[in-house]
Motif scaffolding. Structure first.
Motif, PDB file in Angstrom:
ATOM      1  N   GLU A  95      -4.174  -4.934  -6.992  1.00 42.96           N
ATOM      2  CA  GLU A  95      -3.294  -3.957  -7.608  1.00 42.96           C
ATOM      3  C   GLU A  95      -3.347  -3.968  -9.130  1.00 42.96           C
ATOM      4  O   GLU A  95      -3.376  -2.911  -9.756  1.00 42.96           O
ATOM      5  CB  GLU A  95      -1.847  -4.129  -7.099  1.00 42.96           C
ATOM      6  N   HIS A  98      -6.407  -2.367 -10.520  1.00 44.66           N
ATOM      7  CA  HIS A  98      -6.424  -0.943 -10.161  1.00 44.66           C
ATOM      8  C   HIS A  98      -5.522  -0.133 -11.094  1.00 44.66           C
ATOM      9  O   HIS A  98      -5.933   0.892 -11.634  1.00 44.66           O
ATOM     10  CB  HIS A  98      -5.990  -0.767  -8.709  1.00 44.66           C
ATOM     11  N   THR A 169      -8.675   2.312  -2.507  1.00 41.61           N
ATOM     12  CA  THR A 169      -8.819   2.549  -3.953  1.00 41.61           C
ATOM     13  C   THR A 169      -9.735   3.743  -4.195  1.00 41.61           C
ATOM     14  O   THR A 169      -9.529   4.502  -5.135  1.00 41.61           O
ATOM     15  CB  THR A 169      -9.345   1.297  -4.690  1.00 41.61           C
ATOM     16  N   SER A 172      -7.527   6.644  -3.949  1.00 40.16           N
ATOM     17  CA  SER A 172      -6.670   6.736  -5.129  1.00 40.16           C
ATOM     18  C   SER A 172      -7.424   7.356  -6.306  1.00 40.16           C
ATOM     19  O   SER A 172      -6.892   8.207  -7.035  1.00 40.16           O
ATOM     20  CB  SER A 172      -6.165   5.329  -5.479  1.00 40.16           C
TER      21      SER A 172
ATOM     22  N   VAL B 136      -0.555   3.902  -2.340  1.00 43.92           N
ATOM     23  CA  VAL B 136      -0.979   3.048  -3.458  1.00 43.92           C
ATOM     24  C   VAL B 136       0.120   2.035  -3.797  1.00 43.92           C
ATOM     25  O   VAL B 136      -0.166   0.880  -4.112  1.00 43.92           O
ATOM     26  CB  VAL B 136      -1.394   3.885  -4.688  1.00 43.92           C
TER      27      VAL B 136
END
Lengths: 360, 556
Positions: A95, A98, A169, A172, B136
């Motif tokens: 996280e 990212h 990801t 995302s 997310v």
């Protein structure tokens, strides 16, 4: 120290090293084999968080779907692996990394757009180019959204946390970029007269130039095999269509139309893709080389190549008229497509697949 | 500089409004015409109304905001180390974090996965944006919690238990409860799992006890790391609550959905209560050393957050749409906590099983007794003797409490539904599914297994509903095993190959720490196998005795 029991004479602190006893120096996660000599932080954050009967899930999955499928099933892709747990994402994202990367991109784009607009750069865009942005970049943003939604779906199915988080990801990044384009077009519209923000979607839905792309994207979205989706996105669609449009057209042509802003916005997606591609190549390379299932996987991937490659090739060729629309013509479609074919060959070579059949 | 001049005025320029940006982003989707999206996660609900995204957030504001939140979290972790937090932290508390942090990253990432399940169900595109952000977010939560766990492992006096965390999660007698919680998010009917069970109940109601009560207690025990991580996590939950409510409002408009919604609210509320209250209640009340009588007990916290905030202001208003709310279940859950000592009995169960845990559990002491008696009058009469036994038998070389016949504790049956044992003995019941006998902690849990998780519900086909599966009774996995062999198989042995990871005390001293030799010679058994093997008469007698409860003897 605990207020509840008589402390050991030697122990007056609960900090590491305050006492020496069995296990007191065991300060590494010891339940998985790191890829390298030492576990990376990414591995510590990721490996085995999604449990698995093949590793430590002693009681097996304890809730199933109505048809008896467990919470996660190796059979959710036609690809086979001797050990799915071997895969590690090359970009090593968890996280913190990212959000740092995504936030940096957001800041970069905001600076470019703010300063560009402040300097009046948008008003100096060539008018023919403005139409290209309105109609075609406006249409293309939906393709990026489609890739984002396909990978959002795909991240549910992988057999390990490492596979699923790499796909997550990816999703995302695609979703952010689709929004980047949407908001960028909305902001430059404020500096332009008669810029139609709805035109992009109309072209996406109806313009023959974009129908091949839309068909390709919808086909990916319609796949029920999550790895087929991941493969089609990064091994086929991105190099054959998305990079063709982003690098082979927008980033190459924009400067000559007095536009330094759009390439900066689009460049973020190229950086995203390099990372997504690296993860994808790593996974499919592992599957192609699988000691027990390599041949099966190669045949499967060749089938996916044929299926999605044909659609992508059709989509790419339908985009050709766009190269003629800018007033200042500095890039040839044929050069751009050749470059992407080379890109495909390189990707195929890295994975260990022969992609000639869909290129020649 | 003139008063009227500011940097914003110099540099500011017209931008898109938040509403316009959200509207444009929501317009990214389209209705496919070449190939339809694969609908791989089924639901028995009908979803006709387009749900709205109440948050109206876009990723370009989301990512910097989250990065800033991260910066605060990681800065606080650094500050905690510089401030020598671990010198003063209470080991009793950190030990329980070995359990809690083994469990929670999997439910979090399961929530990310479940966004894929609802993402394609709702017509329209607006709420999809909300679901993508939640996906997310959950990735954030899972890995930020893994980071916290690693941080404890590196800095706390006893890393054993943290070092085997994900392996332990897959095998432990207690984490099985957490897996029931998480697998509920990703299996079966997509709306049941990802909307009602996850967002409408778990996130809207029970994250308050998970992510707010826990951090408060952590701080009282000198742990400033858990609050900074978990309050940051909790700040994302409002987005998820919004997603859940928006989808719920879409579903509830169609009366055809009401029957299923009533089923799922009943199942989800009861399971969340049974699982979350058991685990968090124990952590907050038995993992603490703070016995300030002015602080709220878990029961008081529950009344504030679950009863007042959730039940009265979220669930009850659903009745105006024609949905029947199970008031009796809410009251029964409350009674289980305040009248039937659910949490205290869970803590007792956890402690009885200390040899098959992977964290240390020390005895409650006089100071604790006083607080419990103050908050839960009558506590001492029921649990005082037990904890005195526990203290006495925590010494290395004693016959461990699980097998010590002098104590009087009777090992419980496991509830087949919530996987917490049948601790409120008088409520234990049995049922049959496909000709097999099962045990349950309550009639609602029996209903969940026999009626809710089935192919038909009140005459209506429910082909999408999930099923209970796997080796759900943990005890069955080690039926007939010697305790020492089971612990070895679990991997709950320290690096010297003999000292147990779990200990019934907080002595960081080899001479006081239990080894495999200290637990060998005791055989584990499955209560479910035993009851299934009984004759009907013997079973009836056994159930009557079980329901009558047990009495812990006076320590000698």
């Amino acid at each position: 120290m605990s207020a509840t029991q008589e402390p050991d004479a030697a122990t007056t602190s609960a900090a590491a090293g305050a006492a020496k006893f069995a296990g007191s120096d065991s300060r590494k996660f010891n339940y998985f084999q790191p890829k390298g000599r030492r576990a990376s932080h990414y591995e510590d954050m990721t490996v085995d968080v999604q449990p698995d009967p093949k590793r430590y899930l002693m009681q097996d999955w304890i809730i199933s779907f109505a048809d008896g499928q467990p919470a996660y099933n190796e059979n959710w892709t036609a690809a086979k692996s001797t050990d799915w747990h071997q895969f590690r994402a090359v970009d090593q994202e968890w996280e913190r990394t990212h959000y740092q990367r995504q936030s940096t991109i957001v800041g970069m784009i905001a600076n470019v757009v703010e300063n560009g607009r402040r300097s009046g750069a948008v008003t100096r865009f060539d008018p023919a180019w403005v139409r290209v942005l309105q109609n075609h970049l406006g249409a293309y943003k939906h393709a990026e959204f489609g890739l984002g939604m396909a990978t959002m779906q795909a991240q549910r199915y992988g057999y390990t946390q490492m596979v699923n988080n790499a796909i997550l990801t990816n999703s995302s990044y695609k979703l952010r970029f689709a929004q980047d384009l949407t908001l960028y077009l909305g902001e430059i519209a404020m500096d332009l007269e008669n810029f139609d923000q709805d035109a992009g979607k109309q072209h996406w839905m109806d313009d023959p130039v974009w129908q091949g792309v839309r068909q390709s994207i919808e086909t990916i979205g319609g796949c029920t095999d999550y790895l087929e989706q991941y493969f089609a996105v990064n091994v086929i669609f991105e190099p054959m269509v998305a990079e063709l449009f982003r690098s082979g057209f927008v980033m190459r042509v924009a400067a000559s139309q007095n536009d330094f802003m759009t390439p900066a916005v689009v460049s973020a997606a190229e950086g995203d893709y390099e990372r997504n591609l690296a993860n994808t190549v790593e996974l499919f390379h592992m599957l192609v080389l699988d000691e027990n299932h390599g041949a099966h996987n190669r045949a499967l991937f060749n089938h996916w190549l044929e299926k999605h490659g044909a659609l992508a090739q059709n989509a790419a060729s339908q985009l050709q008229p766009i190269w003629s629309e800018p007033r200042v013509k500095i890039a040839q479609f044929t050069d751009a497509i050749e470059q992407q074919k080379n890109r495909m060959r390189a990707i195929g070579s890295e994975i260990g697949l022969d992609v000639r059949s869909i290129l020649d | 500089m003139p008063d009227s001049l500011s940097l914003t005025k110099i540099t500011g320029q017209k931008g898109m409004s938040i509403g316009e940006a959200a509207r444009r982003v929501a317009d990214l989707g389209w209705t496919p015409s070449y190939v339809q999206e694969a609908m791989t996660f089924p639901t028995d609900y009908k979803i006709k109304k387009v749900p709205r995204d109440p948050m109206k957030q876009v990723l370009r504001s989301y990512f910097p905001m989250q990065e800033e939140k991260d910066n605060r979290v990681y800065g606080a972790l650094d500050a905690a180390l510089r401030g020598d937090m671990f010198r003063n932290v209470q080991p009793r508390w950190v030990e329980w974090m070995k359990l809690f942090l083994a469990i929670i990253p999997f439910p979090e990432i399961s929530a990310a996965r479940s966004m894929a399940m609802v993402g394609r169900l709702a017509p329209g595109e607006e709420l999809r944006t909300g679901f993508t952000m939640q996906m997310v977010d959950e990735f954030r939560h899972s890995t930020i919690q893994m980071n916290l766990k690693k941080w404890y492992m590196e800095n706390y006096i006893d890393p054993a238990g943290f070092d085997i965390t994900e392996a332990a999660f897959g095998k432990c007698y207690a984490t099985t409860i957490g897996r029931q919680f998480a697998e509920g998010f990703v299996t079966g009917d997509a709306i049941t799992a990802a909307n009602v069970y996850l967002t409408v109940v778990a996130e809207t109601a029970f994250t308050n006890t998970l992510f707010v009560a826990m951090p408060s207690e952590a701080a009282r025990n000198g742990d400033y790391a858990l609050p900074t991580v978990f309050l940051s996590v909790q700040s994302d939950e409002s987005r998820h609550v919004g997603n859940g409510h928006s989808m719920l409002m879409s579903i509830i408009q169609d009366p055809d959905n009401h029957l299923l919604l009533e089923r799922d609210l009943k199942y989800a509320f009861w399971q969340n209560h049974a699982i979350v209250d058991a685990a968090v209640g124990t952590l907050v009340e038995y993992g603490t050393t703070n016995r300030d009588k002015n602080k709220e007990s878990y029961a008081e916290l529950w009344h504030r957050w679950i009863y007042e905030d959730y039940y009265r202001t979220y669930m009850l208003p659903l009745e105006k749409y024609g949905v029947k709310i199970h008031h009796d279940d809410v009251n029964a859950a409350w009674d289980r906590i305040v009248k039937k000592n659910y949490i205290h009995k869970t803590a007792q169960f956890f402690s009885v099983g200390w040899p098959v845990a992977f964290w240390r559990q020390e005895a409650q002491t006089e100071k604790d007794f006083e607080w419990f008696e103050h908050k839960y009058p009558g506590w001492y009469a029921e649990f005082g003797n037990y904890w005195q036994w526990y203290a006495k038998l925590s010494k290395k070389g004693e016959k461990n409490i699980l097998f010590n016949q002098d104590v009087g504790y009777v090992y419980p049956h496991r509830c087949w539904s919530c996987l917490v044992p049948c601790l409120i003995r008088e409520d234990m019941c049995t049922g049959e599914v496909d000709g097999k006998l099962y045990t349950y902690c309550s009639t609602v849990c029996r209903w969940t297994h026999t009626t809710a998780f089935a192919a038909e519900y009140e005459g209506r086909a429910t082909p999408a509903m999930g099923r209970f599966s796997g080796r759900r009774e943990w005890e069955d996995c080690y039926h007939g095993w010697d305790l020492a062999d089971a612990i070895t198989d679990l991997g709950f042995v320290r690096s010297d190959g003999k000292t147990l990871v779990p200990q019934p005390h907080l002595h960081f001293d080899d001479s006081k720490m239990w080894t495999l030799d200290n637990v060998r010679g005791n055989t584990l058994g499955s209560p479910l196998r035993a009851i299934r093997e009984m004759t009907p008469e013997a079973r009836e007698k056994h159930i009557a005795e079980y329901r009558a409860g047990f009495t812990v003897n006076v320590p000698n």
